[in-house]
Design a protein around this motif. Structure first.
Motif, PDB file in Angstrom:
ATOM      1  N   SER A   1      -3.017  37.135  39.258  1.00  0.00           N
ATOM      2  CA  SER A   1      -4.366  36.577  39.269  1.00  0.00           C
ATOM      3  C   SER A   1      -5.275  37.552  38.531  1.00  0.00           C
ATOM      4  O   SER A   1      -4.821  38.585  38.036  1.00  0.00           O
ATOM      5  CB  SER A   1      -4.848  36.385  40.712  1.00  0.00           C
ATOM      6  N   GLY A   2      -6.546  37.234  38.474  1.00  0.00           N
ATOM      7  CA  GLY A   2      -7.505  38.120  37.827  1.00  0.00           C
ATOM      8  C   GLY A   2      -7.567  39.489  38.481  1.00  0.00           C
ATOM      9  O   GLY A   2      -7.807  40.492  37.827  1.00  0.00           O
TER      10      GLY A   2
ATOM     11  N   ALA B   1       2.089  41.392  43.769  1.00  0.00           N
ATOM     12  CA  ALA B   1       2.172  40.668  42.493  1.00  0.00           C
ATOM     13  C   ALA B   1       2.544  41.624  41.369  1.00  0.00           C
ATOM     14  O   ALA B   1       3.383  41.300  40.516  1.00  0.00           O
ATOM     15  CB  ALA B   1       0.852  39.963  42.191  1.00  0.00           C
ATOM     16  N   LEU B   2       1.937  42.798  41.351  1.00  0.00           N
ATOM     17  CA  LEU B   2       2.251  43.787  40.304  1.00  0.00           C
ATOM     18  C   LEU B   2       3.685  44.290  40.426  1.00  0.00           C
ATOM     19  O   LEU B   2       4.366  44.488  39.415  1.00  0.00           O
ATOM     20  CB  LEU B   2       1.259  44.948  40.364  1.00  0.00           C
ATOM     21  N   GLU B   3       4.159  44.502  41.653  1.00  0.00           N
ATOM     22  CA  GLU B   3       5.545  44.948  41.836  1.00  0.00           C
ATOM     23  C   GLU B   3       6.535  43.877  41.383  1.00  0.00           C
ATOM     24  O   GLU B   3       7.557  44.181  40.773  1.00  0.00           O
ATOM     25  CB  GLU B   3       5.792  45.350  43.296  1.00  0.00           C
TER      26      GLU B   3
ATOM     27  N   ASP C   1      -8.314  33.417  33.390  1.00  0.00           N
ATOM     28  CA  ASP C   1      -8.966  32.736  32.274  1.00  0.00           C
ATOM     29  C   ASP C   1      -8.658  33.432  30.944  1.00  0.00           C
ATOM     30  O   ASP C   1      -8.357  34.624  30.894  1.00  0.00           O
ATOM     31  CB  ASP C   1     -10.472  32.627  32.521  1.00  0.00           C
ATOM     32  N   ILE C   2      -8.752  32.657  29.873  1.00  0.00           N
ATOM     33  CA  ILE C   2      -8.409  33.136  28.531  1.00  0.00           C
ATOM     34  C   ILE C   2      -9.258  34.340  28.119  1.00  0.00           C
ATOM     35  O   ILE C   2      -8.703  35.330  27.644  1.00  0.00           O
ATOM     36  CB  ILE C   2      -8.503  31.988  27.514  1.00  0.00           C
ATOM     37  N   PRO C   3     -10.581  34.305  28.284  1.00  0.00           N
ATOM     38  CA  PRO C   3     -11.360  35.477  27.873  1.00  0.00           C
ATOM     39  C   PRO C   3     -10.944  36.770  28.582  1.00  0.00           C
ATOM     40  O   PRO C   3     -10.913  37.841  27.961  1.00  0.00           O
ATOM     41  CB  PRO C   3     -12.804  35.094  28.218  1.00  0.00           C
TER      42      PRO C   3
END
Length: 189
Positions: A62-63, A69-71, A145-147
């Motif tokens: 996610s943002g 999630a990183l692991e 998001d893309i940006p």
């Protein structure tokens, strides 16, 4: 012997591992498949397959990703690197593609043990990425998001390998550019 649809890795028939990255919808899957089809004795490793293998307990990026999630992302990269190394050691050219941006690109380079390693970063303009994402049946972005991804790519990703703005290129033209420039511009020691 090669023909118009196939090209030797280079003039010495040297094998390599070709790492293709960029943000989602940058064209990685398409370019990796086309490139692998033009290399002799090749394999296309899709890093996202290892994310999809997790049946229960998968934590999505996610943002602001959680530590879990990183692991899981690092595990995915390590597995992709190991598979790539094994194919390479078995005599294949390897085209590995995944979303690997920010400082993790340098980590991925270190996970891959075999050389030569060629890093190719696809950087189509954000409006091109947005149009590609809008045309997909399965949306890849979700909460990211893309940006934000573009910002990480441009400001936090090490400027290693060959960066290609493929905004105005067809997939075939992009692969042509890669094959013309990869051996002189993308090699990682």
């Amino acid at each position: 012997m090669t023909n118009n649809n196939q090209i030797a890795s280079n003039s010495k028939n040297e094998r390599g591992i070709f790492l293709i990255t960029g943000i989602m919808a940058a064209g990685k899957s398409t370019i990796a498949q086309l490139l692998s089809e033009r290399l002799e004795k090749s394999v296309h490793v899709r890093g996202d397959v290892f994310r999809k293998m997790i049946v229960n307990g998968r934590v999505e990026m996610s943002g602001t990703p959680s530590l879990e999630a990183l692991e899981q992302l690092r595990l995915r990269y390590k597995l992709s690197a190991k598979v790539s190394d094994e194919y390479y050691q078995s005599g294949f050219n390897v085209v590995l593609q995944d979303v690997i941006i920010g400082p993790m690109l340098q980590e991925m380079v270190e996970y891959i043990q075999n050389r030569p390693l060629f890093v190719i970063v696809l950087t189509p303009r954000p409006e091109i990425v947005a149009a590609r994402e809008a045309s997909r049946q399965k949306k890849g972005y979700g909460a990211i998001d893309i940006p934000s991804l573009e910002n990480v790519l441009q400001t936090e990703t090490p400027k290693i390998g060959m960066w290609i703005d493929s905004s105005n290129l067809s997939p075939e033209e992009t692969v042509d550019v890669i094959l013309r420039r990869v051996f002189s511009e993308a090699k990682i020691e």
